[in-house]
Design a protein around this motif. Structure first.
Motif, mmCIF file in Angstrom:
data_model
loop_
_atom_site.group_PDB
_atom_site.id
_atom_site.type_symbol
_atom_site.label_atom_id
_atom_site.label_comp_id
_atom_site.label_asym_id
_atom_site.label_seq_id
_atom_site.Cartn_x
_atom_site.Cartn_y
_atom_site.Cartn_z
ATOM 1 N N LYS A 78 51.398 63.255 1.279
ATOM 2 C CA LYS A 78 52.073 62.178 2.018
ATOM 3 C C LYS A 78 52.257 62.556 3.473
ATOM 4 O O LYS A 78 52.024 61.744 4.369
ATOM 5 N N LYS A 79 52.671 63.833 3.699
ATOM 6 C CA LYS A 79 52.837 64.271 5.082
ATOM 7 C C LYS A 79 51.503 64.266 5.818
ATOM 8 O O LYS A 79 51.420 63.857 6.970
ATOM 9 N N SER A 106 48.896 62.412 5.146
ATOM 10 C CA SER A 106 48.504 61.029 5.415
ATOM 11 C C SER A 106 49.303 60.450 6.576
ATOM 12 O O SER A 106 48.761 59.720 7.411
ATOM 13 N N ASN A 107 50.602 60.793 6.642
ATOM 14 C CA ASN A 107 51.414 60.319 7.765
ATOM 15 C C ASN A 107 50.905 60.890 9.078
ATOM 16 O O ASN A 107 50.832 60.184 10.093
ATOM 17 N N LYS A 108 50.551 62.190 9.067
ATOM 18 C CA LYS A 108 50.011 62.796 10.290
ATOM 19 C C LYS A 108 48.697 62.134 10.675
ATOM 20 O O LYS A 108 48.431 61.890 11.853
ATOM 21 N N LYS A 114 49.424 58.839 12.170
ATOM 22 C CA LYS A 114 49.944 59.016 13.523
ATOM 23 C C LYS A 114 48.837 59.361 14.503
ATOM 24 O O LYS A 114 48.817 58.867 15.638
#
Length: 326
Positions: A113-114, A116-118, A121
């Motif tokens: 999840k992190k 994918s968030n990065k 972004k």
């Protein structure tokens, strides 16, 4: 004898009953023969707790009679409870611990999840950076275009040079504000390979000039939409004849030449051509004319000196297609 027996029995009764003299070690059979209830009752008997031993003088040793069963039983009951081993109950096996939940899966999901968030972004930042770059390019292009076109609008005096295979053949100066043109002796300006020096020589001889336009003869012929031009003496010159006379592959008749040299005749023919097409070329631009000029400009068949930002944009971007889409 009876009196002695009574004395001995009395002496024996008066002797202290200690655990060391009376207690005999119990065998495994005796330990198991007694029930647990009797042992507990014997432990709770007050006689065992209140027995006090007082040392007395030992009488003359005499053979002691064997104690009877009752006395032996009493002596066995005086054993200390601490000497009786107690069996500890076996500990119950503890239940096996339940398997802990797999935290690795949660951790991996959190990491994914992190990541994918990065990634999202980064995409957003890249998208914003691209938009910003495009906006800056557009803003810079608009500024360059407007400033360059403003510079071109301020031009009034042009030096027009016709070349054939990179060799200057004719030249003329056109004054846009006065709608007049004049001939230039091309042989006096030197070689065209050094455009700056050539332009400065023309300014030294004919006054301040804003721009120099170098045009190929084939482009000049393509821009000649009329079949003929009017020479200074009123003579009509056919488009094909004009082309041959300028490059000097053929020479005009005597009533055209008169007393002029070939370079002067070529300059007068170019002057007549500019007077005939000046409104079309430097005034109201038609779609055909614009396309021919810009295509020739991008093919280096038309050169403009000095250049500016608007001319650079026109060199690489077909802006005329927005105005003349056909």
């Amino acid at each position: 004898m009876n009196d002695k027996d009574e004395e001995t029995s009395q002496a024996v009764g008066d002797m202290p009953e200690t655990s060391e003299s009376v207690i005999e070690p119990l065998t495994s059979g005796e330990m198991t023969s007694k029930p647990d209830d009797e042992v507990a009752l014997e432990e709770e008997s007050p006689e065992n707790d209140t027995i006090e031993t007082t040392p007395e003088p030992v009488p003359v040793q005499e053979p002691e009679p064997e104690p009877d069963k009752k006395q032996q039983h009493d002596s066995k009951t005086t054993t200390k409870p601490s000497l009786i081993p107690k069996l500890k109950p076996k500990p119950k096996p503890e239940p096996a611990p339940e398997p802990a939940p797999k935290k690795e899966v949660v951790y991996i999901r959190e990491v994914e999840k992190k990541q994918s968030n990065k990634f999202v972004k980064k995409i957003k930042r890249s998208f914003l950076a691209v938009i910003l770059i495009i906006a800056l390019v557009i803003a810079g292009g608009i500024y360059a275009w407007t400033s360059g076109m403003e510079d071109l609008r301020g031009d009034t005096d042009y030096l027009i040079v016709v070349v054939y295979k990179d060799v200057p053949k004719a030249a003329s100066i056109y004054h846009k504000d006065m709608r007049q043109s004049e001939t230039v002796e091309i042989t006096e300006l030197g070689a065209l390979s050094n455009r700056k020096q050539f332009f400065e020589n023309a300014q030294g001889d004919y006054g301040v000039l804003d721009r120099m336009i170098i045009i190929d003869v084939d482009t000049l012929k393509a821009l000649s939409t009329d079949n003929y031009i009017i020479y200074e003496n009123g003579e009509e010159i056919n488009r094909d004849e004009m082309y041959k006379w300028i490059v000097q592959s053929e020479y005009p008749p005597s009533h055209i030449i008169r007393d002029d040299n070939p370079s002067t005749v070529a300059a007068k023919i170019l002057k007549a051509w500019i007077d005939n097409y000046s409104d079309q070329l430097l005034g109201g631009y038609g779609g055909y004319t614009v396309r021919v000029i810009l295509n020739a400009y991008r093919a280096d068949n038309i050169l403009i000196y000095p250049g500016n930002s608007a001319l650079t944009i026109l060199k690489y971007i077909a802006i005329e297609k927005l105005v003349f889409p056909v």
